[in-house]
Design a protein around this motif. Sequence first.
Motif, PDB file in Angstrom:
ATOM      1  N   ALA A 305       0.834  -1.210   0.000  1.00  0.00           N
ATOM      2  CA  ALA A 305       0.000   0.000   0.000  1.00  0.00           C
ATOM      3  C   ALA A 305       0.865   1.254   0.000  1.00  0.00           C
ATOM      4  O   ALA A 305       0.543   2.243  -0.679  1.00  0.00           O
ATOM      5  N   LEU A 306       1.964   1.223   0.747  1.00  0.00           N
ATOM      6  CA  LEU A 306       2.876   2.376   0.759  1.00  0.00           C
ATOM      7  C   LEU A 306       3.402   2.665  -0.645  1.00  0.00           C
ATOM      8  O   LEU A 306       3.488   3.828  -1.065  1.00  0.00           O
ATOM      9  N   ALA A 311       3.502   5.551  -5.979  1.00  0.00           N
ATOM     10  CA  ALA A 311       3.280   5.525  -7.423  1.00  0.00           C
ATOM     11  C   ALA A 311       2.255   6.585  -7.837  1.00  0.00           C
ATOM     12  O   ALA A 311       2.427   7.262  -8.861  1.00  0.00           O
ATOM     13  N   HIS A 312       1.192   6.742  -7.056  1.00  0.00           N
ATOM     14  CA  HIS A 312       0.214   7.789  -7.360  1.00  0.00           C
ATOM     15  C   HIS A 312       0.875   9.162  -7.325  1.00  0.00           C
ATOM     16  O   HIS A 312       0.604  10.024  -8.173  1.00  0.00           O
ATOM     17  N   VAL A 324      -5.441   6.322  -0.739  1.00  0.00           N
ATOM     18  CA  VAL A 324      -4.798   5.051  -0.410  1.00  0.00           C
ATOM     19  C   VAL A 324      -4.133   5.133   0.963  1.00  0.00           C
ATOM     20  O   VAL A 324      -4.227   4.210   1.774  1.00  0.00           O
ATOM     21  N   ALA A 325      -3.446   6.247   1.241  1.00  0.00           N
ATOM     22  CA  ALA A 325      -2.790   6.416   2.541  1.00  0.00           C
ATOM     23  C   ALA A 325      -3.801   6.373   3.674  1.00  0.00           C
ATOM     24  O   ALA A 325      -3.544   5.780   4.731  1.00  0.00           O
ATOM     25  N   ALA A 342       7.929   7.249   8.094  1.00  0.00           N
ATOM     26  CA  ALA A 342       8.233   8.633   7.724  1.00  0.00           C
ATOM     27  C   ALA A 342       8.213   8.813   6.211  1.00  0.00           C
ATOM     28  O   ALA A 342       7.782   9.851   5.700  1.00  0.00           O
ATOM     29  N   HIS A 343       8.676   7.791   5.483  1.00  0.00           N
ATOM     30  CA  HIS A 343       8.669   7.853   4.022  1.00  0.00           C
ATOM     31  C   HIS A 343       7.230   7.944   3.511  1.00  0.00           C
ATOM     32  O   HIS A 343       6.930   8.732   2.595  1.00  0.00           O
ATOM     33  N   LEU A 344       6.327   7.147   4.078  1.00  0.00           N
ATOM     34  CA  LEU A 344       4.926   7.218   3.670  1.00  0.00           C
ATOM     35  C   LEU A 344       4.353   8.607   3.936  1.00  0.00           C
ATOM     36  O   LEU A 344       3.666   9.185   3.088  1.00  0.00           O
TER      37      LEU A 344
END
Length: 412
Positions: A305-306, A311-312, A324-325, A342-344
């Motif tokens: 999911a991340l 990609a979006h 999605v998040a 943190a990246h997400l």
Amino acid sequence: MDPKQFGRRVAYWRGRRRLSQPEFAALMQRSRRWVEELEGGRRQADPHLSVATEIARQLGITLDRLLYDPVVLCAAQPEIDAVRAALQRHDVITGQCDDSAAEPVPIAALQRSLWYARTGFQAGHFAQLGTQIPALLVDATRAAARHHGDDQQEAYRQLSLTLELTEAAAIKWGDTELALVAGHRAVAAAERSEDSVIMASAARHLADAMTNHGQADAAVAFATAAAHRLQADLVQRGPEGLSVLGMLWLKAAMAQAAAAEADDHSPDALARKVPTYFDQADEHAKRLGSDSNELWTSFGPTNCALYRVAAHVQLSEGADAVAVAAGIPAAAFGRLPRERRAHLLADRAIGEKQAGLRETAVDTLLEAEELAPEEVVCRPRTKRLVEDLLRLGTGSAEGRLRGLADRCGLLR
């Protein structure tokens, strides 16, 4: 104590506490000039322990964190240059051991050192890798050259994993050329290991380096070729095999999204292929059954999911990224390593900016900074986001944004 590094720590934590220099000076019962000189590293002598203790008290952190915590310091160019110099050593390039009489590092010690460095990476501590990686590269190369039999094969595994870490760190530092060199070397060492799991792991890192270096089409071709070549063996290797195989498809999806974003002729056609790669990754995540961190992959349904969020964002589909998040379960998110979380959040903030939710993007960035400061204040991509938000305006979040921009070094 390095006065400049100490000053940077003070400035960082003052900013985190949203204190102006005059306000901090008043709390310390000093002048503003004293604060300016302290933060600029221009004071002639190190502060007395009593002064450092008082600074820590006023900033609400422990003295140890003020004096030693590396997470508030970005990797300096000399450290990055030291990693590049290690990669350029004759013995490291050729794999031929130098003429040192020293015995090779025992395999167990090499594994411990790499585990410590990789754990630090997943905690979001990227700057310290600049001092750890050069020695790891030399030690792993020497081990691969001088050990024999099973120990030599394991040494090649550790060498490949060390080169993967070098690639990953270089991406965080924004040095895509260095990442590409390390990625190629990791694949070569992985082939010497004769271990399909290590081969797949190295391949996904090289695909990542290619994508970040502007070679997205090549990255798609390389990642998918590696997945097809190694799949039969990887599915028999249990969680490790499924994890690295799934990561290969995730990297292929990201590379395909980057290729679509860069294409001037048929971007929509290229973008339509992205979900097919995510479907492959999802299949392996389902077979795995849950989120895992085999070989530091963090692979599983949540990491899939991340990557969909990322990609979006790559495709400038901000609203989709935010949606999605929002659908990622809080409990699953909380179990991820700090770097992944943190990246997400950084990706989500970019998506929020794209969707016009600029005030929300600032708060999301501050949440990411709380988790892993280096992911926000040091990474070039996040600094670009902060600069964009400054130009676009963020309404009531302007003050918070300027504080973050200051900590990123963008207002000095």
